[in-house]
Design a protein around this motif. Structure first.
Motif, PDB file in Angstrom:
ATOM      1  N   UNK B  55      80.634 -29.506-112.893  1.00  0.00           N
ATOM      2  CA  UNK B  55      81.553 -29.033-111.863  1.00  0.00           C
ATOM      3  C   UNK B  55      81.512 -29.950-110.651  1.00  0.00           C
ATOM      4  N   UNK B  56      82.667 -30.191-110.068  1.00  0.00           N
ATOM      5  CA  UNK B  56      82.752 -31.012-108.861  1.00  0.00           C
ATOM      6  C   UNK B  56      84.165 -30.855-108.343  1.00  0.00           C
ATOM      7  N   UNK B  57      84.387 -31.089-107.056  1.00  0.00           N
ATOM      8  CA  UNK B  57      85.757 -31.120-106.561  1.00  0.00           C
ATOM      9  C   UNK B  57      85.879 -31.958-105.292  1.00  0.00           C
ATOM     10  N   UNK B  58      85.307 -31.473-104.173  1.00  0.00           N
ATOM     11  CA  UNK B  58      85.536 -32.180-102.908  1.00  0.00           C
ATOM     12  C   UNK B  58      84.849 -33.532-102.849  1.00  0.00           C
ATOM     13  N   UNK B  59      83.707 -33.632-103.500  1.00  0.00           N
ATOM     14  CA  UNK B  59      82.872 -34.844-103.459  1.00  0.00           C
ATOM     15  C   UNK B  59      82.532 -35.259-102.042  1.00  0.00           C
ATOM     16  N   UNK B  60      82.457 -34.301-101.131  1.00  0.00           N
ATOM     17  CA  UNK B  60      81.917 -34.633 -99.814  1.00  0.00           C
ATOM     18  C   UNK B  60      81.012 -33.541 -99.254  1.00  0.00           C
ATOM     19  N   UNK B  62      81.048 -30.093 -99.333  1.00  0.00           N
ATOM     20  CA  UNK B  62      81.488 -28.886 -98.636  1.00  0.00           C
ATOM     21  C   UNK B  62      82.006 -27.780 -99.564  1.00  0.00           C
ATOM     22  N   UNK B  63      82.475 -28.126-100.766  1.00  0.00           N
ATOM     23  CA  UNK B  63      83.079 -27.074-101.598  1.00  0.00           C
ATOM     24  C   UNK B  63      82.028 -26.290-102.378  1.00  0.00           C
ATOM     25  N   UNK B  64      80.853 -26.888-102.569  1.00  0.00           N
ATOM     26  CA  UNK B  64      79.780 -26.181-103.285  1.00  0.00           C
ATOM     27  C   UNK B  64      79.939 -26.193-104.791  1.00  0.00           C
ATOM     28  N   UNK B 158      77.516 -21.550 -92.619  1.00  0.00           N
ATOM     29  CA  UNK B 158      77.694 -22.869 -93.253  1.00  0.00           C
ATOM     30  C   UNK B 158      77.446 -22.865 -94.743  1.00  0.00           C
ATOM     31  N   UNK B 159      76.830 -21.811 -95.252  1.00  0.00           N
ATOM     32  CA  UNK B 159      76.494 -21.737 -96.682  1.00  0.00           C
ATOM     33  C   UNK B 159      77.707 -22.099 -97.530  1.00  0.00           C
ATOM     34  N   UNK B 160      77.511 -22.983 -98.501  1.00  0.00           N
ATOM     35  CA  UNK B 160      78.618 -23.403 -99.357  1.00  0.00           C
ATOM     36  C   UNK B 160      78.597 -22.700-100.720  1.00  0.00           C
ATOM     37  N   UNK B 161      77.658 -21.787-100.906  1.00  0.00           N
ATOM     38  CA  UNK B 161      77.644 -21.006-102.148  1.00  0.00           C
ATOM     39  C   UNK B 161      77.429 -21.839-103.396  1.00  0.00           C
ATOM     40  N   UNK B 162      76.588 -22.878-103.293  1.00  0.00           N
ATOM     41  CA  UNK B 162      76.391 -23.763-104.448  1.00  0.00           C
ATOM     42  C   UNK B 162      75.381 -23.200-105.434  1.00  0.00           C
TER      43      UNK B 162
END
Ligand SMILES: Cc1cc2nc3c(=O)[nH]c(=O)nc-3n(C[C@H](O)[C@H](O)[C@H](O)COP(=O)(O)OP(=O)(O)OC[C@H]3O[C@@H](n4cnc5c(N)ncnc54)[C@H](O)[C@@H]3O)c2cc1C
Ligand code: FES
Lengths: 638, 251
Positions: B55-60, B62-64, B158-162
């Motif tokens: 899984x991946x999306x923002x690659x910076x 922040x999306x978790x 700030x939690x990104x729910x990763x």
């Protein structure tokens, strides 16, 4: 085709109030009989789904990520505009409206933009009530910062994570409705087709990304909130999953695509470091307040360490070209400046596509701790990505694709030309014209979802009886069949090139030819080359695996296939808009000093394209932008 | 640079799974960890194999979305960073890198490195919100909020729910995640009316999802890419006791 904007009559400031005053309503007891599909759960989709469920409609929401909380909106850093005038600095609904219209280079619809400015104030109240931790002053009141294109301070923010906090607010509101059973959420589910029966949008066909199951969902209305298409350029600041699939496939089912050539390029991004690069990272524009942009005067110096190039040998080109704005020239102008010096062979860093952003002077003037306090987190981010220290040597920056103003055509009620198909957020074309101002995309997404669509969709339902079609209707079955055939086709080609190779090539083609500046010839070349690439893709792509389980290569292939068609439309739109405006810069149309030259006589309209099937050239329709209140003027930043 | 990548391969939820080993070459130090994985995947596709799912999306950061255990560490060796923010210059040329998915009963593996984190969504649905509808809310400045409270709320929010906290915890507890939401809303006046009920229903949902209990080990804080403090867990415990007591008193 005549495009009815359905803008209400009356004076500009009264239109929305009058609309709401006289609109028909749906009896609360009847609301639950109406069902709505919301595709996308970014700011626009989450806020819409939550609010529609609160009103009593039956809502189903879809996203391709594993959770609605991860939509691309989460990455927005800077802030959100609202005409609160908390700073007492002369802001007003009118001023926000005017700045947005002017920022859009007089190519947006007046009535929509005015409504946006009006509801902006309610957004802040709503978010504060949800517990969005907006920055505050010591006295406990809300703080603001300034942003480009405005002389007032009207941007609300949450540290550098405004998009995240606003999205979590909307996600929490959505989660609350899910817990009540009022919204049914489908994560890891991708919409692959729109089902139109008797001219009305009746539902969608989706693929479950874990099991591969293709199925239909039927409703009384479909809302697309699927974001922008920056990734048509392969490299952009957008999340890797952002795509044009939902809107493009709706386009193929009859929805008009408006102004695809309007794209925004942001000047301060970290440059590409090599072919492996999968995305680009944006650094806040605020850096340009103190950083000086330069390249060596002499191409022979580009290999030297920047500190070895004496001041007299540096070309501070923005200060030279735009003496009054200097390093703070607007986004499009600065971006083109950087491109020009790199084209001259004076770009620095990998591939010669970069310019320096130098803080040496600011550090001398302000001291290092002061610079650190202002931009510390950005210097850290830069170091993390490049491994270089921006305090000791200049940073390198280069423009990158960031946002797309074009999108599906919608009327004042946010309905596309296909009855029952609504489009909100970045996915529609309506509010930013040819260029978007900073901090106004978050505003538009939430305005659409919380405060506009809930009214206009109600108005639509008040006029139609619910007549949901069963999902075993032959049309649904036919669409499912087509989707499945498409998916299997991709898997069966078994060629030699990967999807990523095609995507990278097509992206580079559009970036080089229909990016920061365009010409008749470059657009024509793109149209022609895109056709070839597409043909090659369907002969020679290699998509591994099967369709009945989680297959990310397959997901990606479907999205890239759509980009390969859409890229041609983008170039065609750029070709036929024979003027320069906002983010659309045609080299043939400029003033002697290099400023964009609009042609209001012939192009003060939105171009909305109608799909004609296969390789047939789409039809270009026009919606004139009637400026009843504002007088379009030349947008100059000299 | 060259690396040996030892990575978890699992076809679907029911497959037993196994470690597989691949060699990658031509990696540059400025590639991100995910770009290295992209390269591995391109290589696999060319060789007629299926790529490694992740899984991946923002690659910076922040999306978790991204979530990899790299050499036994959630999100790899860099402190305060997500997997997508880790760069290959953090490793030595020739290293052998062991890459696994999050391991927790509440996060079943769907395929390779992709896990099902929907339990987090259900925990939020159980009460991680302020119960207000759209419209009719007071002016944003109607309730002044002291800056310290706002800052505290933001630290938690700030939690990104990763899910790194769960992956790092020997008990697979999600207390840091849970306390971040309870702490965010509890620090603000808007969160007060539902404060007691919220903590109770959310803790119950947390337990129901099969997350373990917190025994104050502190691995979660060290693994958290947003460096959220375990102080929020202490506050959660206080809130939970207050909530239970007030139920008894009312009872
Ligand atoms: C780095 C960066 C910084 C930014 N900073 C700012 C800022 O400071 N201020 C500002 O105003 N704007 C900013 N923007 C712009 C702004 O973030 C976006 O325009 C906005 O968030 C878009 O929101 P949206 O809801 O329309 O779409 P998105 O947030 O992109 O959401 C799209 C949704 O659609 C879903 N989706 C897409 N396709 C499908 C499909 N086929 N099937 C199912 N689901 C699908 C996705 O899962 C997702 O849930 C920034 C943008 C970037 C890239
Ligand atoms: S991909 Fe978004 S946090 Fe890593």
């Amino acid at each position: 085709m005549k495009l009815e904007s359905k803008v209400p009559t009356g004076s500009l400031p009264d239109k929305w109030t009058e609309y709401k005053k006289h609109q028909k309503l749906v009896n609360p007891a009847n609301k639950r009989k109406y069902s709505v599909i919301v595709v996308g759960t970014g700011l626009a989709g989450s806020s819409a789904a939550a609010t529609l469920a609160e009103l009593g409609y039956e809502v189903r929401a879809f996203c391709f990520q594993d959770s609605p909380r991860r939509a691309h909106s989460i990455a927005a850093q800077g802030g959100i505009n609202a005409a609160k005038n908390y700073q007492n600095d002369g802001d007003s609904v009118w001023r926000l409206f005017y700045d947005t219209i002017k920022g859009g280079d007089f190519r947006a619809r007046e009535a929509n933009v005015h409504r946006l400015a009006e509801v902006s104030v309610s957004i802040i109240d709503q978010c504060a009530a949800q517990g969005v931790p907006f920055a505050r002053e010591y006295g406990g009141l809300l703080d603001n910062r300034s942003f480009g294109g405005a002389q007032v301070s009207r941007t609300f923010y949450c540290r550098g994570q405004t998009g995240q906090q606003l999205l979590l607010g909307a996600y929490q509101a959505l989660s609350r409705q899910i817990s009540y059973g009022a919204v049914k959420m489908f994560s890891r589910t991708e919409m692959l087709d729109l089902v139109v029966i008797d001219g009305k949008a009746r539902g969608i066909v989706t693929r479950n990304l874990e099991t591969g199951k293709v199925e239909s969902h039927s409703a009384d209305a479909v809302v697309l909130a699927t974001g922008g298409y920056s990734n048509a350029f392969y490299l952009s600041t957008n999340a890797v999953g952002c795509n044009v699939t939902a809107t493009y496939r709706a386009h193929k089912r009859g929805a008009l695509f408006a102004n695809p050539c309007y794209t925004q390029i942001h000047p301060t991004c970290i440059p590409v470091s090599g072919d492996h690069q999968s995305k680009l990272t944006l650094m806040s524009e605020s850096l340009r307040n103190d950083g000086r942009v330069w390249v060596p005067k002499n191409p022979a110096d580009i290999g030297k360490h920047p500190t070895q190039v004496p001041d007299a040998e540096r070309d501070y080109f923005l200060e030279r070209l735009y003496p009054s704005y200097g390093n703070l020239a607007p986004r499009d102008v600065s971006s083109r400046g950087a491109k020009r010096v790199c084209d001259e062979g004076r770009g620095v860093g990998a591939g010669g596509r970069g310019v320096y952003l130098d803080f040496a002077e600011a550090i001398k003037r302000k001291t290092k701790p002061k610079v650190e306090a202002l931009y510390g987190n950005l210097f850290d981010m830069y170091q993390r990505i490049t491994g270089e220290n921006g305090y000791d040597q200049p940073m390198r920056i280069y423009p990158a694709l960031h946002y797309t103003m074009g999108g599906l055509w919608v009327d004042y009620e946010l309905m596309s030309n296909v009855e029952g198909l609504f489009v909100v957020g970045e996915a529609n074309f309506s509010d930013h014209g040819a260029n978007r101002l900073g901090a106004s995309a978050l505003m538009q997404g939430l305005a659409d979802g919380y405060f506009v669509l809930p009214y206009t969709l109600t108005r639509y339902f008040a006029d139609v009886k619910t007549d949901r079609k069963p999902v075993d209707h032959p049309e649904f079955k036919r669409h499912e069949e087509e989707v499945l055939t498409g998916v299997k086709k991709l898997l069966s080609i078994k060629g030699k090139k990967t999807t990523t190779e095609f995507h990278r090539e097509a992206g580079k083609l559009i970036w080089d030819n229909v990016g920061m500046s365009r010409t008749k010839q470059s657009c024509e070349q793109t149209v022609a080359r895109m056709k070839e690439l597409r043909a090659e893709f369907w002969e020679n792509v290699n998509v591994p695996g099967s369709h009945d389980n989680l297959n990310q290569a397959l997901e990606r292939a479907g999205r890239v296939a759509d980009f390969l068609e859409f890229g041609e439309l983008l170039a065609l739109d750029a070709l036929t808009r024979e003027e320069s405006c906002g983010g659309h810069f045609r080299e043939e149309y400029q003033y002697p000093d290099g400023e964009a030259k609009r042609d209001d006589e012939h192009f003060i309209h939105a171009a909305a394209w109608e799909y004609q099937g296969g390789d047939k050239t789409p039809l270009r329709h026009q919606e004139p932008m009637n400026y009843e209140t504002v007088k379009p003027s030349v947008r100059s930043y000299k | 640079m060259k690396f040996t990548i030892k990575v978890w391969r699992q076809k679907n939820r029911t497959d037993a799974g196994r470690m597989a080993e691949y060699a990658v070459d031509g990696i540059t130090p400025d590639m991100s960890f995910l770009e290295m994985m992209d390269q591995l995947n391109e290589q696999l596709i060319k060789a007629g194999e299926e790529p490694v799912a992740f899984d991946h999306d923002c690659r910076e950061g922040i999306c978790g979305s991204c979530n990899m255990m790299i050499n036994g560490q959630a999100h790899g060796p860099e402190r305060g960073a997500t997997t997508c923010q880790v760069h290959m210059r953090s490793f030595r040329d020739g290293d052998r890198l062991v890459v696994e998915p999050w391991r927790a009963a509440a996060f079943p593996v769907i395929r390779d490195l992709v896990v099902d984190r929907s339990a987090f969504d259900r925990v939020i649905q159980s009460g991680g919100f302020v119960g207000v509808n759209t419209g009719g809310t007071p002016d944003g400045n109607a309730v002044p909020i002291p800056k310290v409270d706002q800052d505290r709320a933001m630290d938690a929010a700030q939690c990104i729910g990763c899910g790194a906290c769960v992956a790092a915890c020997p008990n697979a507890s999600a207390m840091l995640f849970l306390s971040a939401k309870v702490g965010h809303l509890g620090a603000l006046p808007q969160g007060q009316p539902e404060r007691k009920a919220r903590v109770k229903t959310m803790v119950a949902a947390h337990d129901r999802e099969g997350f373990g209990h917190c025994t104050n080990i502190g691995e979660c804080e060290a693994a958290c890419p947003k460096e959220i403090s375990t102080e929020f867990i202490m506050q959660l415990n206080r809130d939970y006791i207050t909530s239970a007591l007030s139920a008894v008193v009312r009872g």
